[in-house]
Design an enzyme around this catalytic site. Structure first.
Site, PDB file in Angstrom:
ATOM      1  CB  THR A   1      -0.920   0.009   1.245  1.00  0.00           C
ATOM      2  OG1 THR A   1      -1.770  -1.134   1.184  1.00  0.00           O
ATOM      3  CG2 THR A   1      -1.762   1.262   1.312  1.00  0.00           C
TER       4      THR A   1
ATOM      5  CG  ASN B   1      -6.361  -8.177  -5.058  1.00  0.00           C
ATOM      6  OD1 ASN B   1      -6.152  -7.589  -6.113  1.00  0.00           O
ATOM      7  ND2 ASN B   1      -7.223  -7.748  -4.168  1.00  0.00           N
TER       8      ASN B   1
ATOM      9  CD  GLN C   1      -2.356 -11.358  -3.776  1.00  0.00           C
ATOM     10  OE1 GLN C   1      -1.964 -12.531  -3.608  1.00  0.00           O
ATOM     11  NE2 GLN C   1      -2.979 -10.683  -2.825  1.00  0.00           N
TER      12      GLN C   1
ATOM     13  CB  SER D   1       3.134  -6.971   1.261  1.00  0.00           C
ATOM     14  OG  SER D   1       2.673  -5.660   1.190  1.00  0.00           O
ATOM     15  CB  ALA D   2       7.299  -9.525   4.098  1.00  0.00           C
TER      16      ALA D   2
ATOM     17  CB  CYS E   1      -8.021  -4.742   1.844  1.00  0.00           C
ATOM     18  SG  CYS E   1      -6.938  -5.896   1.070  1.00  0.00           S
TER      19      CYS E   1
HETATM   20  N1  PLP Z   1      -1.806  -4.864  -3.862  1.00  0.00           N
HETATM   21  C1  PLP Z   1      -2.369  -6.075  -3.972  1.00  0.00           C
HETATM   22  C2  PLP Z   1      -2.536  -6.684  -5.322  1.00  0.00           C
HETATM   23  C3  PLP Z   1      -2.798  -6.749  -2.821  1.00  0.00           C
HETATM   24  O1  PLP Z   1      -3.367  -7.942  -2.929  1.00  0.00           O
HETATM   25  C4  PLP Z   1      -2.623  -6.125  -1.566  1.00  0.00           C
HETATM   26  C5  PLP Z   1      -3.115  -6.792  -0.329  1.00  0.00           C
HETATM   27  O2  PLP Z   1      -4.199  -7.328  -0.282  1.00  0.00           O
HETATM   28  C6  PLP Z   1      -2.021  -4.882  -1.524  1.00  0.00           C
HETATM   29  C7  PLP Z   1      -1.617  -4.276  -2.684  1.00  0.00           C
HETATM   30  C8  PLP Z   1      -1.801  -4.169  -0.221  1.00  0.00           C
HETATM   31  O3  PLP Z   1      -0.834  -4.808   0.529  1.00  0.00           O
HETATM   32  P1  PLP Z   1      -0.541  -4.353   2.052  1.00  0.00           P
HETATM   33  O4  PLP Z   1      -1.874  -4.437   2.737  1.00  0.00           O
HETATM   34  O5  PLP Z   1       0.437  -5.346   2.536  1.00  0.00           O
HETATM   35  O6  PLP Z   1      -0.032  -2.979   2.017  1.00  0.00           O
END
Ligand code: PLP
Length: 380
Positions: free
Chosen positions: A71, A150, A178, A198-199, A326
């Protein structure tokens, strides 16, 4: 309880946890505190983790900048890039199926006068490459299209899109949240200028991730977060060394998890699940192209049964979701399935299921039993 919501997040595995704990115990000093030995030791560790992640992902040395996750990476890239062109009305191209952290950032930028084009997708959930070619204009400065969706797991043509961007002298960003850890990936195979990940999507800890940036001297002039100028000014704030240690370990395991035989086994499990599900429940429809998607992801719609009702009935036995985790608080229909032009019932009845590398055939058979029984009970 069977956990099948791994696109939302994955469990932290023991090997990763051990590295995090070890880092917290032994490398607690601030890597920016170069006035003492402990701080220097932490800064050496930080360099080792960065080098190891760059090497394992085929990225140029020092092209990875740490932060809190995808994000933040997506926000940083879009907003910092816009600031590079203060006197121009710039144009950014993205797609209708991006994660909300791209779409809402684009909405914000539109309110500031940036022109945004949202590329359409076809019925299978793939962003149309021809529409990208025709969307590029003189003032286009960035193309941002995700590597894999996602919700549906559908893989996007980022190789072609990166090449088109390069041919047109436009920067290319891709959200790989993803992709990294789910399928084999190397930056060497693509024309990518910026990427986000993201880890916690691949057995690492939450709240740590990175930006891949080929041109560090571009974006660090306009960071999202100002402060002590860590990460070459790209992202201020004390480095989360233990989280980064865990992420580096998780990245180092990707080759093993994404080996061809493991990917094939997972894909076979996916086909097995789809066959049993569609054979046993009349009217089930699969959303997105099964053969051009992540081997761990299945998105399906039940006939005449809303996903919100279904998930309430099943939530004590299997962890599943509708749409992206989310967004589930919003209770809105999926913007991804809408973009695929699916009808409203199919959108409202959609379920996302995502395996991890430890999901077994037994888990799948049990889950199928529970899903089939729940649907039959509801219908009967
Ligand atoms: N982008 C994609 C494609 C995602 O699936 C996600 C998480 O669901 C994110 C961004 C955001 O990741 P984070 O919540 O780790 O910042």
């Amino acid at each position: 309880m069977i956990y099948l919501d791994n696109n939302a997040t994955t469990p932290v595995i023991k090997e990763v946890m051990d590295v995090i704990i070890n880092s917290m115990i032994n490398d607690y000093a601030n890597p920016a505190s170069l006035s003492h030995f402990e701080g220097i030791k932490s800064s050496i560790r930080l360099k080792e983790y960065r080098d190891s992640i760059c090497e394992n992902l085929g990225a140029e040395i020092d092209s990875i900048y740490f932060n809190s996750g995808a994000t933040e990476s997506n926000n940083t890239i879009l907003k910092s890039l816009v600031e590079l062109f203060p006197t121009e009305k710039i144009h950014i191209i993205t797609s209708k199926i991006e994660h909300k952290c791209i779409l809402n950032t684009c909405g914000y930028l539109e309110s500031k006068g940036v022109e945004i084009t949202y590329l359409p997708v076809n019925k299978n959930g793939v962003v149309n490459v021809d529409s990208l070619r025709s969307a590029i204009k003189k003032n286009t400065r960035l193309i941002s299209v995700m590597g894999a969706n996602n919700e549906t797991g559908v893989l996007q043509p980022i190789k072609e899109m990166g090449n088109i961007a390069k041919e047109n002298n436009v920067l290319f960003h891709t959200d790989l949240a993803q992709v990294i850890g789910k399928i084999p990936f190397s930056f060497k195979d693509y024309n990518i200028d910026f990427a986000s990940f993201s880890a916690h999507k691949f057995y690492g800890p939450k709240g740590v991730g990175a930006i891949y940036c080929k041109h560090s001297n571009l974006l660090n002039r306009y960071p999202l977060i100002h402060g002590g100028e860590q990460e070459k000014g790209f992202r201020s704030g004390t480095i989360n060394l233990a989280g980064i240690a865990g992420m580096a370990k998780a990245v180092s395991l990707i080759k093993e998890f994404c080996a061809e035989n493991k990917m094939n086994e997972m894909f076979e499990l996916k086909l097995f699940f789809i066959k049993k599900l569609t054979d046993s429940i009349p009217g089930v429809l699969i959303n997105g192209d099964v053969y051009n998607s992540l081997p761990n992801t299945i998105n399906f719609s039940l006939d005449g049964l809303k996903s919100s009702t279904f998930l309430k009935k099943i939530k004590s036995k299997i962890s599943l979701s509708s749409g992206s985790a989310c967004m589930s608080a919003e209770q809105k229909g999926s913007h991804v399935l809408s973009a695929m032009d699916l009808n409203e019932d199919r959108i409202q009845n959609s379920i996302r299921l995502s395996f991890n590398h430890f999901t077994t055939e037994k888990d799948i058979i049990q889950s199928l039993g529970i899903i089939i029984e729940t649907v039959n009970r509801f219908k009967g």
